[in-house]
Design an enzyme around this catalytic site. Structure first.
Site, PDB file in Angstrom:
ATOM      1  N   HIS A  19      24.053  34.256  49.855  1.00  0.00           N
ATOM      2  CA  HIS A  19      23.007  35.335  50.656  1.00  0.00           C
ATOM      3  C   HIS A  19      22.777  36.577  50.054  1.00  0.00           C
ATOM      4  CE1 HIS A  19      23.843  32.599  54.062  1.00  0.00           C
ATOM      5  NE2 HIS A  19      25.084  32.845  53.957  1.00  0.00           N
ATOM      6  N   THR A  57      38.535  40.819  41.863  1.00  0.00           N
ATOM      7  CA  THR A  57      37.031  41.190  41.616  1.00  0.00           C
ATOM      8  C   THR A  57      36.612  41.822  40.169  1.00  0.00           C
ATOM      9  OG1 THR A  57      37.939  43.686  42.073  1.00  0.00           O
ATOM     10  CG2 THR A  57      37.202  42.361  44.119  1.00  0.00           C
ATOM     11  N   LYS A  58      37.796  41.688  39.333  1.00  0.00           N
ATOM     12  CA  LYS A  58      37.531  42.246  37.819  1.00  0.00           C
ATOM     13  C   LYS A  58      38.524  41.363  37.048  1.00  0.00           C
ATOM     14  CE  LYS A  58      40.574  46.209  37.945  1.00  0.00           C
ATOM     15  NZ  LYS A  58      40.651  47.467  37.788  1.00  0.00           N
ATOM     16  N   LYS A  98      52.569  43.206  37.349  1.00  0.00           N
ATOM     17  CA  LYS A  98      53.617  43.019  36.375  1.00  0.00           C
ATOM     18  C   LYS A  98      53.185  42.409  34.988  1.00  0.00           C
ATOM     19  CE  LYS A  98      58.320  40.482  36.014  1.00  0.00           C
ATOM     20  NZ  LYS A  98      59.230  39.773  36.737  1.00  0.00           N
TER      21      LYS A  98
END
Length: 236
Positions: free
Chosen positions: A158, A212-213, A230
């Site tokens: 969308h 997200t990255k 970690k």
């Protein structure tokens, strides 16, 4: 009338109503005695029959059907719990010794002049109820492990603009991206990986994380948005 009677039986303080309500519950859910030896034997027989039928369906039906729709060497492909659902325009290739849950959905983006590609390496586990939305490319390198309910979101489906969404318009090219999961990485239960992300070699994504990255190699990331929590030793 029946609803009024049901309400009276449930709410009345009358001993007669309470007795009648318990009787109604008993006859609605009848029970029989467990016969020692007999029912345990029947249970084992049930398991034998259901397992045999499931294995026959896997070997002679689901696996060859699914293999007919994908490319690659795909030797020793092991499907369980049925056959994955393939939606949209999508090219799938698979190497050897991969295990895939049949309760999985592979969806390719229909917009664009290119054909989205899902590339699965060797010795890969794709767990129960995974969902892949392949925008351009999703690549799972060798030895990757995906637990249950993992979502690889290569495209949203969308646009960002609400008025365009209301009109049913598709997403934009800028919202679409590749997802690359490098060799030996492990994605935990319920994790989401967004478009444009690369998961580094040997990295671990914790359960329910939203990535997200890019994730550096040999690290553990967790949270929403996911962050490094970690550093793993290369030897591990």
């Amino acid at each position: 009338m029946s609803e009024q009677l049901k309400h009276w039986l449930k709410s009345s303080d009358s001993p007669f109503a309470k007795s009648l309500f318990q009787f109604a519950k008993a006859i609605r859910n009848p029970q029989i005695w467990v016969i020692p030896g007999v029912h345990s034997l029947l249970f084992k027989l049930h398991l034998l029959i259901s397992t045999t039928v499931s294995e026959m369906a896997r070997i002679f039906y689901y696996t060859p059907l699914f293999k007919s729709q994908i490319k690659g060497t795909k030797a020793n492909l092991y499907l369980y719990s049925g056959m994955p659902q393939i939606l949209g325009k999508l090219e799938i290739s698979c190497k050897d010794n991969t295990r895939i849950s049949g309760i999985t959905t592979f969806c390719g983006r229909s917009q664009g002049e290119y054909t989205p590609k899902l590339i699965i390496g060797s010795n890969v586990d794709i767990g129960w109820q995974n969902a892949f939305s392949v925008g351009r490319n999703i690549i799972l390198e060798d030895d990757v492990r995906l637990a249950g309910r993992v979502f690889l979101a290569g495209f949203p489906g969308h646009p960002l603009n609400s008025q365009r969404r209301a009109k049913g318009e598709p997403d934009d090219e800028c919202q679409v991206g590749d997802i690359i999961i490098k060799q030996g990485a492990w994605i935990g239960t319920g994790a989401t990986v967004l478009a444009g992300v690369t998961i580094g070699e040997g990295a671990i994504v914790a359960a329910s994380a939203v990535v997200t990255k890019d994730v550096p190699a040999n690290t553990i990331v967790a949270g929403n948005p996911a962050k490094v929590v970690k550093q793993l030793k290369d030897s591990l």
